[in-house]
Design a protein around this motif. Sequence first.
Motif, short mmCIF file in Angstrom:
data_model
loop_
_atom_site.label_atom_id
_atom_site.label_comp_id
_atom_site.label_asym_id
_atom_site.label_seq_id
_atom_site.Cartn_x
_atom_site.Cartn_y
_atom_site.Cartn_z
N ARG A 180 34.23 -37.79 -12.49
CA ARG A 180 33.96 -37.26 -13.82
C ARG A 180 32.64 -37.80 -14.33
O ARG A 180 32.50 -38.99 -14.55
N ARG A 181 31.65 -36.94 -14.45
CA ARG A 181 30.38 -37.36 -15.03
C ARG A 181 30.56 -37.57 -16.53
O ARG A 181 31.07 -36.69 -17.21
N PRO A 182 30.19 -38.74 -17.05
CA PRO A 182 30.35 -38.96 -18.50
C PRO A 182 29.54 -37.95 -19.29
O PRO A 182 28.43 -37.56 -18.89
N ASP A 183 30.09 -37.49 -20.43
CA ASP A 183 29.38 -36.49 -21.22
C ASP A 183 28.16 -37.11 -21.89
O ASP A 183 27.95 -38.32 -21.88
N TRP A 184 27.33 -36.25 -22.48
CA TRP A 184 26.04 -36.71 -23.01
C TRP A 184 26.19 -37.74 -24.12
O TRP A 184 25.49 -38.77 -24.12
N ASN A 185 27.08 -37.49 -25.08
CA ASN A 185 27.24 -38.44 -26.18
C ASN A 185 27.70 -39.80 -25.67
O ASN A 185 27.29 -40.85 -26.20
N GLU A 186 28.54 -39.80 -24.64
CA GLU A 186 29.00 -41.07 -24.07
C GLU A 186 27.84 -41.80 -23.41
O GLU A 186 27.70 -43.02 -23.54
N ARG A 187 26.95 -41.07 -22.74
CA ARG A 187 25.81 -41.71 -22.09
C ARG A 187 24.83 -42.27 -23.12
O ARG A 187 24.27 -43.35 -22.95
N VAL A 188 24.62 -41.54 -24.19
CA VAL A 188 23.73 -42.03 -25.26
C VAL A 188 24.31 -43.31 -25.87
O VAL A 188 23.58 -44.28 -26.13
N ARG A 189 25.64 -43.32 -26.11
CA ARG A 189 26.27 -44.51 -26.68
C ARG A 189 26.12 -45.70 -25.73
O ARG A 189 25.78 -46.83 -26.16
#
Length: 790
Positions: A597-606
């Motif tokens: 599961r690739r982490p979603d964008w908001n999770e990567r920004v956080r």
Amino acid sequence: MASKYALFLLLLVLYRSASCDREHPNSIGLGCSLFPTKHPTSWLSPSGHFAFGFYQNGNGFSVGIWMMSEAENTTTWTANRDDQLVSSTAILELTPDGKLLLRTDSRNSKLIASVSESASYAAMNDSGNFILYNKDHRIIWDSFSFPTDTLMGGQSLSRGAALFSSVSTTNRSTGRFRLEMQYDGNLVLYPIHTLNTSLDAYWASNTWGNGHLYLHLNSTGALVLINNTDSRVSNTLYDGSSVFNKSITYRVVLDSNGFLRLYSHSFDHTYEYKTSLEWSEPDDKCTVKSFCGFNSYCTFDDYQPVCRCLPGTNFVDMDEKSRGCERNFTEEWCGDSGRSVSSRNIVPMENMAWDDPPYSLAEMREDDCSKSCLEDCYCDVALLDSDGYCKKQKLPLNYARRDPQASSTAFFKVGFEGVKGKQTGGTTPEKRPTVIIRTKDATVLLLVVTLGLVMWSFIALAISGFFAFKLRFLEYRKLLDRGDIGLSEELALRSFSYKELKRATNGFKEELGKGSFGAVYKGSLSRGKRIVAVKRLEKVINEGEREFHAEMRVIGRTHHKNLVRLLGYCAEGSKRLLVYEFMSNGSLADLLFRSQRRPDWNERVRIALEIAKGILYLHDECDAPIIHCDIKPQNILMDDFWTAKISDFGLAKLLMPDQTRTFTGIRGTRGYMAPEWQKNNPISLKTDVYSYGIMLLEIVCCRRSMEVNVQRPEEIVLSSWVYRHFEARELEKLVWGEEIEKQSLEKLIKVGLWCIQDEPALRPSMKCVVMMLEGITDIAVPPCPTASSL
């Protein structure tokens, strides 16, 4: 009949298409339409530098003009800027009857340009001006005549007109400041919704007395005031360039923070740009009135203006400090005498000043001024100026400021924090019941009872404390006998024996992984109630136990939510072990490179922001700065709630000189090492910034910094691949298949490219990185990293 009907529809479509054809060079014909999300979304100028059409504005769309090089930050004009944003179904049309119309749905529409006659065609010029022409090719409306917050080269601000700032760079509605070209010839900056008085002004051209002046920005960048009667320059605010260059565009903007700034934008044949700040007023950022709201004042923190509340007040909104402050205690009721009826304190502040007129002015000494305000319940603050005059005032204060040159003292009346409000004049404060002692015997009885209660209270507390101490002591003895003392977040760093840790890890049986400093094993303390990670250090410097204890105390004092917490350690003979909190969700490398599961964008920004804050704590907020030396995804661990935490910090100095990951004499990991490692230059905090930049690009693209199994050779080195797409403005290819906000993606890419600059001096500090990621600081366009850094 059916074939004739189909032929009629075909001819109607062809006619409509032909009517949108340009009858004049670079013109927009009648019947042309624009759409927010499908082609066409805008009409371009001949050079392609400017566009007119729909642009993203917050959660909706607005109609406006912008520079094509950087649409998010260089919007130059917005139509009906305070109207409700439109949805993706809106249509902008230059109708066949010559009206520029915005249709929000099938029933509602609004004129963008109000004209007395029908337009024949329109044009978007390279000056940034959108123009409507009649059939005689005469201008009947243009955007330059209705500026919002910007003047472009060749544009003027006429007498009585004003520029109004935007709320922010992402919200183009009318903001808090205005620049007014007054009828008296003076060009003045004011807060919005104020009168044209010197009390409210915070900058002026000081050109009053000539009522025929207007402001003009010419094509060479000169910002001048011109006399309307003879067209001669009356006053020059900025000289500009002496030579006209068609590849340079100038722009004056009233920023959302109240500053008037002149920028130059340099374009070359590839549409790349360079933005430079040429001129700005006022010089002192804290002189902008209403930069901070009511009851607050402006001061500087790291050369940046910040707002602070006056004593006795708190921010109305901590997330929007420009809204000002409000009283944090109940306002007094004055009564008929006007004297204070409740206890208050006075807090003095030096070097304070404001322009608000006082309700009382008298010559006094310092003690008398403070006492006079304390006893006067109408007085909220008194200012003793350098001439010895005491000025008493009520809140709110509009334009308070901290002035180092002002030899004045302010006395603020403060009280206990409570319910904010004001007692009405028709009621009196509730009186406490009064106890009246009528006889001597009653007085003696009251004293005896009071002393008895106090003595019994002390005895009860002493007995309770004794038994509590005994219970804790017995419990501690039992834990010592069992040898598995539990750890809690509140206990200090603990020294373990090697035997305890060997028993806790079941003989170092379950290995979690192997890192730069040795293997890590899973263990448990407090009879399995506390899971920990035990790291066995290998090939550390052969220092004494006293020095090792000292190093551990330094590491143990680092406490941050984005650092893996050190719970204890062992130092017996040559054995060196560390006990950490257990991180249940593995490392960031597992999440980015090995997870299905690739982490979603908001999770990567956080995650990127959490790591940056952890490194900032190590660099700036510890007692002594700590250089990690090995920032990489494998050293970023994830806890139960997927919070990113940095591990292995503070351990680099424990390694022997020959204990390295890749090169002798170098500590770190290939692909994340700053160029100064390879040049044998001294390392600094900027070494960690470089490693963070490489890792930030990995987080954005969810791939390693070096990938051999790729389709094209140019994709092998991540930083080189990212810069090529950034330079070509093809950032969406870096995150193919994901729905990501372009502005957010571009922000992270810019930060990453700044961090991996070959020259350490060009890399930002981690404090600047955090501010850029949080959107507090604007991000300039990064230069190309050198070949050595790619």
